[in-house]
Each structure stands twice: as structure tokens, then as C-alpha cells.
Design a protein around this motif. Structure first.
Motif, mmCIF file in Angstrom:
data_model
loop_
_atom_site.group_PDB
_atom_site.id
_atom_site.type_symbol
_atom_site.label_atom_id
_atom_site.label_comp_id
_atom_site.label_asym_id
_atom_site.label_seq_id
_atom_site.Cartn_x
_atom_site.Cartn_y
_atom_site.Cartn_z
ATOM 1 N N PRO A 144 44.063 32.033 38.875
ATOM 2 C CA PRO A 144 43.862 32.319 40.302
ATOM 3 C C PRO A 144 45.076 32.973 40.951
ATOM 4 O O PRO A 144 46.214 32.531 40.756
ATOM 5 C CB PRO A 144 43.601 30.924 40.902
ATOM 6 N N ASP A 199 36.355 38.763 40.016
ATOM 7 C CA ASP A 199 36.015 38.153 41.302
ATOM 8 C C ASP A 199 34.690 37.400 41.217
ATOM 9 O O ASP A 199 34.541 36.303 41.759
ATOM 10 C CB ASP A 199 35.923 39.222 42.398
ATOM 11 N N ASN A 219 35.037 34.043 38.920
ATOM 12 C CA ASN A 219 35.732 32.876 39.471
ATOM 13 C C ASN A 219 35.262 32.500 40.882
ATOM 14 O O ASN A 219 35.769 31.547 41.463
ATOM 15 C CB ASN A 219 37.261 33.076 39.455
ATOM 16 N N ARG A 254 35.456 34.342 43.651
ATOM 17 C CA ARG A 254 36.212 34.950 44.735
ATOM 18 C C ARG A 254 35.409 36.026 45.482
ATOM 19 O O ARG A 254 35.750 36.400 46.601
ATOM 20 C CB ARG A 254 37.501 35.548 44.182
ATOM 21 N N SER A 255 34.346 36.499 44.872
ATOM 22 C CA SER A 255 33.521 37.522 45.518
ATOM 23 C C SER A 255 32.853 37.000 46.782
ATOM 24 O O SER A 255 32.335 37.775 47.580
ATOM 25 C CB SER A 255 32.455 38.027 44.537
ATOM 26 N N ILE A 275 34.437 35.709 49.232
ATOM 27 C CA ILE A 275 35.352 35.865 50.357
ATOM 28 C C ILE A 275 34.979 37.027 51.284
ATOM 29 O O ILE A 275 34.885 36.837 52.494
ATOM 30 C CB ILE A 275 36.808 35.996 49.868
ATOM 31 N N TYR A 319 33.829 29.264 47.825
ATOM 32 C CA TYR A 319 35.058 29.518 47.070
ATOM 33 C C TYR A 319 36.245 29.089 47.914
ATOM 34 O O TYR A 319 36.282 29.330 49.129
ATOM 35 C CB TYR A 319 35.195 31.011 46.738
ATOM 36 N N GLU A 352 40.715 28.636 47.473
ATOM 37 C CA GLU A 352 41.883 28.798 46.613
ATOM 38 C C GLU A 352 43.152 28.423 47.365
ATOM 39 O O GLU A 352 43.211 28.521 48.595
ATOM 40 C CB GLU A 352 42.009 30.243 46.106
ATOM 41 N N SER A 383 41.876 27.157 42.125
ATOM 42 C CA SER A 383 40.687 27.678 42.802
ATOM 43 C C SER A 383 39.506 26.742 42.554
ATOM 44 O O SER A 383 39.470 25.994 41.569
ATOM 45 C CB SER A 383 40.347 29.089 42.323
ATOM 46 N N LYS A 392 35.212 26.835 42.800
ATOM 47 C CA LYS A 392 34.003 27.634 42.951
ATOM 48 C C LYS A 392 32.794 26.711 42.933
ATOM 49 O O LYS A 392 32.675 25.842 42.071
ATOM 50 C CB LYS A 392 33.891 28.641 41.798
#
Length: 257
Positions: A19, A52, A55, A57-58, A60, A119, A121, A132, A134
Motif C-alpha cells: 500500500p 488499484d 487492492n 483503491r479504485s 477512492i 477502501y 488506507e 490498507s 478493502k
């Protein structure tokens, strides 16, 4: 090794980035690769998008976006989005924490299914750690079922030590039902019940693993700590045995009766 094999190795390295460290590893690769063309922008952009998505992060960029759904599922999305906004604001507001969510819907045989992607982090590379969280939760309002998939990724490093923990958890629960004919008060109550269930899962799993906080302290316990003299320990077994023998030879008290 062919260029295709090189790019395959680069892809695997970048996808394994902990992360908050994709760009750091990318720059390291740029500095050591003989051919900078192996990291051309379009190639890197595809891998970054894949990283992304993998993990979580997409979520965000789309945090809290209700999307463009219409019809009966629209009120489900709006209600859950508002409840998740409150959930994240209440539980993920600590300094250094970045969190977001995305709510989408699909309909199969006139049965709607809601998907909440979350998500969070906390990247603290100055103190040698990053983590992180998820979550992906699928909810069927008409049956009340909710299925959750949680992934935790923690990383700590110091003085050459590098420890990562990746954990995947699957969870199921049943809540009260909610239909398109229910009033706004019932929908709001149902959405709150969903976020309470998600919050309960999050708390239980985080307490179980203590992932982010404990992994760093575990690494510190594993390393050798300097003694109070601030001098390194001499790991010479024979020298210590000689010192112990000489000490025993001068211990007059042990011969007294």
C-alpha cells in the motif's frame, strides 16, 4: 530474455507493491532497467489501474458516487450511499487515514443486488509502515442477505527487515428485508442496519488481527536491541565461556560451608 518476458516480470513486481508504494517501486525500476522504454506510459497506466482494482483503491475516485442508475434501484443506492458517508466519517476520520466507498446496483430476474466497495488506507512511510483495508459487500434487499469479502494488507520495514501480512476474510449475515414499496423511514432504518453490520465485521476482524499497529511492534521485538551500554553484543561463544570459567575460579564464596 525477450521484451515480453521483461514486461511480465515488471508487471508482477508492480502488482506486488505494498500500500502506498507503487510509485516508489516504479521509480526504483526506472533507475535499474537498461531500457526505459519497458516502462512506457500506457503500459504503466494499465498496471496501475489493475493494482488499484486489486487492492480496492479504485473506490477512492468514486467515493460515495451514487452512479447513474434509475428506476427502483435508485433509492437503494441513494439510501446506502448516505449511510456509508456517515459510517466512514464516524469510523475512518483518524489523522492520516484516507477512506472512500462506492455503491452500485445490478438486477437479475427483477431481483436487485447492491454492491458496496469500501477502501481505507493509512500510509506512514516515515515511520516504516503502511496498511490498507478493502471491503466488498453484496446485499440483496428483498431477502436480507449480505455477503462480505474483506482483504487486509499490512506492511512494515526497518533496517533491512521487511514483513507483510495479507489476509482475506469471507463473512455472511441476514438482515431485515427492504422493498421498493417501503417508505423513506423504513429504507433509512434498513440502510443503517447494513452499515452497522459492516461496522461490526470491521471491528471484529481488526481486533482479531491488530494488523496495522501490531505488525510494526512485532518486527521491533524480533530485531536485536542495543544494550544500555550502547555497544554491540560480542557474539563469541568461546570468549564468553573463558570469562565464565575465570569468574567461577575466583568465586571464593561457593567453597564456604
Amino acid at each position: 530474455m525477450t521484451e515480453a518476458n521483461n514486461q511480465g516480470a515488471i508487471r508482477r513486481i508492480l502488482l506486488a507493491s505494498p500500500p502506498g508504494q507503487f510509485d516508489i517501486i516504479l521509480e526504483d525500476l526506472r533507475s535499474i532497467l537498461p531500457k526505459p522504454t519497458l516502462l512506457e506510459p500506457n503500459f504503466v497506466a494499465v498496471i496501475r489501474s489493475e493494482w488499484d482494482a486489486a487492492n480496492g483503491r479504485s473506490a477512492i475516485p468514486a467515493g460515495g458516487d451514487a452512479g447513474s442508475e434509475c428506476g427502483d434501484v435508485k433509492f437503494y443506492i441513494n439510501s446506502l450511499s448516505e449511510a456509508m458517508d456517515l459510517h466512514l466519517a464516524t469510523n475512518f476520520s483518524s489523522p492520516g487515514v484516507r477512506a472512500a466507498h462506492n455503491v452500485t446496483a445490478s438486477t437479475v430476474d427483477e431481483t436487485p443486488t447492491l454492491t458496496i466497495a469500501t477502501y481505507a488506507e493509512r500510509i506512514d512511510l516515515q515511520n516504516h509502515r503502511a496498511g490498507s483495508w478493502k471491503g466488498c459487500y453484496k446485499i440483496c434487499p428483498t431477502s436480507g442477505s449480505i455477503h462480505g469479502e474483506i482483504s487486509v494488507w499490512a506492511h512494515t520495514f526497518e533496517n533491512g527487515g521487511n514483513v507483510q501480512l495479507i489476509s482475506n476474510i469471507s463473512l455472511d449475515a441476514t438482515l431485515s428485508r427492504c422493498s421498493t414499496t417501503d417508505g423513506s423511514e423504513k429504507r433509512s432504518s434498513w440502510s443503517s442496519a447494513v452499515t452497522r453490520q459492516i461496522g461490526s465485521w470491521e471491528e471484529i476482524e481488526l481486533m482479531k488481527y491488530h494488523t496495522y499497529e501490531s505488525i510494526g511492534s512485532s518486527l521491533k521485538r524480533l530485531r536485536r536491541v542495543m544494550p544500555v551500554t550502547r555497544t554491540k553484543m560480542e557474539w563469541n561463544v568461546m570468549a564468553h565461556r573463558v570469562k565464565q570459567t575465570l569468574s567461577e575460579g575466583h568465586d571464593k564464596d561457593k567453597f564456604k560451608h
